[in-house]
Design a protein around this motif. Structure first.
Motif, PDB file in Angstrom:
ATOM      1  N   PHE A  17       0.825  -1.205   0.000  1.00 61.20           N
ATOM      2  CA  PHE A  17       0.000   0.000   0.000  1.00 61.20           C
ATOM      3  C   PHE A  17       0.862   1.258   0.000  1.00 61.20           C
ATOM      4  CE2 PHE A  17      -3.072  -3.084   1.552  1.00 61.20           C
ATOM      5  CZ  PHE A  17      -4.249  -2.675   0.942  1.00 61.20           C
ATOM      6  N   LEU A  18       1.898   1.272   0.839  1.00 61.92           N
ATOM      7  CA  LEU A  18       2.720   2.469   0.986  1.00 61.92           C
ATOM      8  C   LEU A  18       3.432   2.827  -0.313  1.00 61.92           C
ATOM      9  CD1 LEU A  18       4.249   1.790   4.525  1.00 61.92           C
ATOM     10  CD2 LEU A  18       2.365   3.324   3.930  1.00 61.92           C
ATOM     11  N   LYS A  19       3.745   1.836  -1.111  1.00 62.69           N
ATOM     12  CA  LYS A  19       4.371   2.111  -2.404  1.00 62.69           C
ATOM     13  C   LYS A  19       3.439   2.911  -3.304  1.00 62.69           C
ATOM     14  CE  LYS A  19       7.479  -1.888  -2.554  1.00 62.69           C
ATOM     15  NZ  LYS A  19       7.790  -3.181  -3.219  1.00 62.69           N
ATOM     16  N   GLU A  20       2.134   2.810  -3.041  1.00 60.95           N
ATOM     17  CA  GLU A  20       1.139   3.563  -3.810  1.00 60.95           C
ATOM     18  C   GLU A  20       0.701   4.821  -3.055  1.00 60.95           C
ATOM     19  OE1 GLU A  20       0.474   2.620  -6.831  1.00 60.95           O
ATOM     20  OE2 GLU A  20       1.712   0.797  -6.604  1.00 60.95           O
ATOM     21  N   ASN A  21       1.461   5.174  -1.997  1.00 62.56           N
ATOM     22  CA  ASN A  21       1.166   6.371  -1.193  1.00 62.56           C
ATOM     23  C   ASN A  21      -0.239   6.359  -0.585  1.00 62.56           C
ATOM     24  OD1 ASN A  21       3.696   7.695  -1.498  1.00 62.56           O
ATOM     25  ND2 ASN A  21       3.091   8.288  -3.573  1.00 62.56           N
ATOM     26  N   CYS A  22      -0.655   5.181  -0.145  1.00 63.77           N
ATOM     27  CA  CYS A  22      -1.934   5.078   0.554  1.00 63.77           C
ATOM     28  C   CYS A  22      -1.795   4.035   1.657  1.00 63.77           C
ATOM     29  CB  CYS A  22      -3.068   4.720  -0.405  1.00 63.77           C
ATOM     30  SG  CYS A  22      -2.933   3.057  -1.120  1.00 63.77           S
ATOM     31  N   ARG A  23      -2.867   3.865   2.423  1.00 62.74           N
ATOM     32  CA  ARG A  23      -2.852   2.936   3.545  1.00 62.74           C
ATOM     33  C   ARG A  23      -4.044   1.978   3.433  1.00 62.74           C
ATOM     34  NH1 ARG A  23      -2.024   8.009   7.504  1.00 62.74           N
ATOM     35  NH2 ARG A  23      -2.082   6.614   9.300  1.00 62.74           N
ATOM     36  N   PRO A  24      -4.001   0.840   4.120  1.00 61.09           N
ATOM     37  CA  PRO A  24      -5.071  -0.156   3.986  1.00 61.09           C
ATOM     38  C   PRO A  24      -6.468   0.381   4.293  1.00 61.09           C
ATOM     39  CG  PRO A  24      -3.184  -1.139   5.076  1.00 61.09           C
ATOM     40  CD  PRO A  24      -2.882   0.327   4.940  1.00 61.09           C
ATOM     41  N   ASP A  25      -6.563   1.406   5.163  1.00 58.19           N
ATOM     42  CA  ASP A  25      -7.890   1.951   5.474  1.00 58.19           C
ATOM     43  C   ASP A  25      -8.347   3.010   4.479  1.00 58.19           C
ATOM     44  OD1 ASP A  25      -6.300   4.104   6.160  1.00 58.19           O
ATOM     45  OD2 ASP A  25      -6.743   4.028   8.301  1.00 58.19           O
ATOM     46  N   GLY A  26      -7.559   3.214   3.414  1.00 66.30           N
ATOM     47  CA  GLY A  26      -7.949   4.151   2.365  1.00 66.30           C
ATOM     48  C   GLY A  26      -7.406   5.553   2.540  1.00 66.30           C
ATOM     49  N   ARG A  27      -6.768   5.828   3.663  1.00 61.73           N
ATOM     50  CA  ARG A  27      -6.238   7.176   3.888  1.00 61.73           C
ATOM     51  C   ARG A  27      -4.926   7.403   3.137  1.00 61.73           C
ATOM     52  NH1 ARG A  27      -5.010   8.108   9.807  1.00 61.73           N
ATOM     53  NH2 ARG A  27      -4.833   5.836   9.931  1.00 61.73           N
ATOM     54  N   GLU A  28      -4.685   8.677   2.801  1.00 59.23           N
ATOM     55  CA  GLU A  28      -3.375   9.055   2.311  1.00 59.23           C
ATOM     56  C   GLU A  28      -2.396   9.085   3.482  1.00 59.23           C
ATOM     57  OE1 GLU A  28      -3.745  12.743   0.269  1.00 59.23           O
ATOM     58  OE2 GLU A  28      -5.046  11.935  -1.303  1.00 59.23           O
ATOM     59  N   LEU A  29      -1.104   9.180   3.198  1.00 59.41           N
ATOM     60  CA  LEU A  29      -0.099   9.110   4.260  1.00 59.41           C
ATOM     61  C   LEU A  29      -0.235  10.254   5.259  1.00 59.41           C
ATOM     62  CD1 LEU A  29       3.105   8.041   2.281  1.00 59.41           C
ATOM     63  CD2 LEU A  29       1.225   6.649   3.165  1.00 59.41           C
ATOM     64  N   GLY A  30      -0.654  11.425   4.796  1.00 54.74           N
ATOM     65  CA  GLY A  30      -0.758  12.583   5.683  1.00 54.74           C
ATOM     66  C   GLY A  30      -2.182  12.894   6.110  1.00 54.74           C
ATOM     67  N   GLU A  31      -3.044  11.903   6.069  1.00 57.00           N
ATOM     68  CA  GLU A  31      -4.463  12.145   6.364  1.00 57.00           C
ATOM     69  C   GLU A  31      -4.840  11.608   7.743  1.00 57.00           C
ATOM     70  OE1 GLU A  31      -8.861  11.031   4.432  1.00 57.00           O
ATOM     71  OE2 GLU A  31      -6.998  10.591   3.358  1.00 57.00           O
ATOM     72  N   PHE A  32      -5.525  12.449   8.532  1.00 58.39           N
ATOM     73  CA  PHE A  32      -6.003  12.038   9.850  1.00 58.39           C
ATOM     74  C   PHE A  32      -7.324  11.286   9.730  1.00 58.39           C
ATOM     75  CE2 PHE A  32      -2.909  14.967  11.365  1.00 58.39           C
ATOM     76  CZ  PHE A  32      -2.676  14.654  12.697  1.00 58.39           C
TER      77      PHE A  32
END
Length: 256
Positions: A17-32
């Motif tokens: 997921f991180l390679k695509e700049n996202c996270r498993p819950d659908g958030r971006e890396l800098g998103e709360f």
């Protein structure tokens, strides 16, 4: 991506997921995560508190109750009151915690909150003094985690700020003739609190290169090589930096 791979190889699962700049819950890396705040006795059900708030940060739930008492000021701070924070991580909030005396994580969180209160001047302690050298307010701030899913420090600061803003105390004066304290009807006391305090917690996870993500879940915290929490005020001035452990952050990453 199968559930099995997440259980057996969680780091590899996240890397995809991180390679695509996202996270498993659908958030971006800098998103709360979504944050909700409930304030006051009716919504928090703490009828014995002088101020209270419940905060949900994603699945992390924290409640804060403020209890006020009168006491004599310290000799070396005769014109100041006290603010005493305490963070509790009961066994009901996550399997990782056990009943009994406060563990290392709870003690570290309590000290972090105390440092933020002192460094940020969110409440001017002189305002808590009733009579110089004689009488002052003590605000006991109990912060209890009801459901732990990462980012405890952010949630705790949010709950503390909201609860303090909700505090109502009687106006107390000292009768010069009798030397006794006298109270009037309750009045809003902490209305000068610095509401603009905010924290930013980042988790550093290494795979091909070092990435920063904000507002980590408990699973992301477990996989992180380190965390850092930065607290600033409304003018961007630095109030506190908390970086437990031995992980390294470059100056560039810290500024980021």
């Amino acid at each position: 991506l199968s559930i099995c791979s997440r259980t057996v190889e969680p780091l590899e699962y996240y890397r995809r997921f991180l390679k695509e700049n996202c996270r498993p819950d659908g958030r971006e890396l800098g998103e709360f995560r979504t944050t909700t705040v409930n304030i006051g006795k009716c919504l928090c059900s703490i009828t014995t508190a002088d101020g209270s708030a419940l905060v949900k940060l994603g699945n992390t739930t924290v409640i804060c109750g403020v209890k006020a008492e009168l006491a004599a000021p310290a000799v070396d701070s005769a014109n100041k009151g006290y603010i005493v924070p305490n963070v509790e991580l009961p066994s009901l909030c996550a399997e990782r915690f056990r009943s009994g005396p406060p563990g290392e994580e709870a003690q570290a969180a309590s000290q972090f909150i105390a440092d933020v209160i002192e460094n940020s001047q969110m409440i001017v302690k002189e305002d808590l003094c009733i009579a110089n050298g004689k009488l002052a307010w003590v605000l006991y701030c109990d912060i209890i985690c009801l459901d732990y899913d990462g980012n405890l420090l952010d949630a705790s600061v949010f709950a503390l700020l909201a609860a303090l803003k909700n505090v109502q105390l009687p106006l107390v004066t000292i009768n010069e003739e009798t030397g006794l304290s006298e109270t009037t009807v309750k009045t809003v006391f902490c209305n000068n609190i610095n509401e603009a305090m905010h924290t930013n917690i980042s988790a550093c996870i290494s795979f091909t290169s070092t990435l920063l993500i904000v507002d980590p879940t408990a699973e992301e915290e477990d996989l992180a090589t380190g965390t850092v929490t930065i607290v600033t005020d409304e003018e961007g001035r630095l109030c506190s930096v908390h970086k437990p452990g031995t992980s390294k952050f470059t100056s560039k990453k810290l500024m980021e």
